[in-house]
Design a protein around this motif. Structure first.
Motif, short mmCIF file in Angstrom:
data_model
loop_
_atom_site.label_atom_id
_atom_site.label_comp_id
_atom_site.label_asym_id
_atom_site.label_seq_id
_atom_site.Cartn_x
_atom_site.Cartn_y
_atom_site.Cartn_z
N VAL A 43 -36.92 7.92 -38.60
CA VAL A 43 -35.77 7.11 -38.21
C VAL A 43 -35.05 7.79 -37.06
O VAL A 43 -34.76 8.99 -37.12
N SER A 45 -31.91 7.14 -33.91
CA SER A 45 -30.81 6.33 -33.38
C SER A 45 -30.79 6.38 -31.87
O SER A 45 -31.23 7.36 -31.27
N TRP A 81 -33.47 -2.89 -33.19
CA TRP A 81 -34.21 -2.14 -34.20
C TRP A 81 -35.69 -2.42 -33.93
O TRP A 81 -36.18 -3.51 -34.15
N GLN A 94 -33.45 2.63 -34.03
CA GLN A 94 -32.35 1.71 -34.29
C GLN A 94 -31.16 1.98 -33.38
O GLN A 94 -30.81 3.14 -33.13
N GLU A 96 -27.34 2.40 -32.85
CA GLU A 96 -26.43 3.08 -33.78
C GLU A 96 -25.75 2.12 -34.75
O GLU A 96 -25.55 2.45 -35.92
N ARG A 99 -28.24 1.19 -37.41
CA ARG A 99 -28.47 2.37 -38.25
C ARG A 99 -27.36 2.49 -39.29
O ARG A 99 -27.61 2.75 -40.46
N SER A 103 -28.46 1.57 -43.10
CA SER A 103 -28.45 2.85 -43.81
C SER A 103 -29.76 3.17 -44.53
O SER A 103 -29.80 3.31 -45.75
#
Length: 129
Positions: A43, A45, A81, A94, A96, A99, A103
């Motif tokens: 993951v 950001s 995303w 993703q 921000e 994100r 979560s």
């Protein structure tokens, strides 16, 4: 069963490529115990749609050098995303805001984190010399 050494290596290369393109908050989860379809979720950001695109391009370029192409790519039209599926590793880049809203860390918090051993982004390394 845990993530394979090969999957970890791919995740580390993808993470470094994302960091080199200024991706932030980069984490990897070993999801192999919970999912039969992949070993690792990576993951990342990015601050804007443009940055999401740059990170995605950087990851694809780096893994293409290892002769790896994503089997699936989703979300690149909006660049909020983007998902890159490399079978053993799924990369989520993703914005921000996405994100924060979705979560993914909360959803996968019970999964072990993978050490990524990230180096300073390549652009930053030459500034101190």
């Amino acid at each position: 069963m845990s993530a394979t050494d090969n999957a970890i290596s791919v995740a580390q290369a993808a993470a470094q490529a994302a960091a080199d393109k200024m991706g932030t908050d980069i984490v990897a989860f070993d999801v192999s115990e919970q999912l039969a379809i992949t070993d690792i979720f990576l993951v990342v950001s990015a601050a804007s749609e443009r940055q999401v695109g740059a990170v995605v391009d950087g990851v694809e370029e780096a893994l293409l050098k290892q002769k790896l192409k994503p089997t699936r790519r989703e979300g690149d039209r909006e660049n909020r995303w983007v998902l890159l599926d490399y079978v053993d590793v799924v990369v989520h880049v993703q914005h921000e805001e996405e994100r924060s809203m979705y979560s993914l860390e909360r959803l996968w918090k019970d999964c072990p984190r993978i050490e990524l051993n990230l180096q300073e982004p390549a652009e930053e390394q030459g500034k101190d010399a």
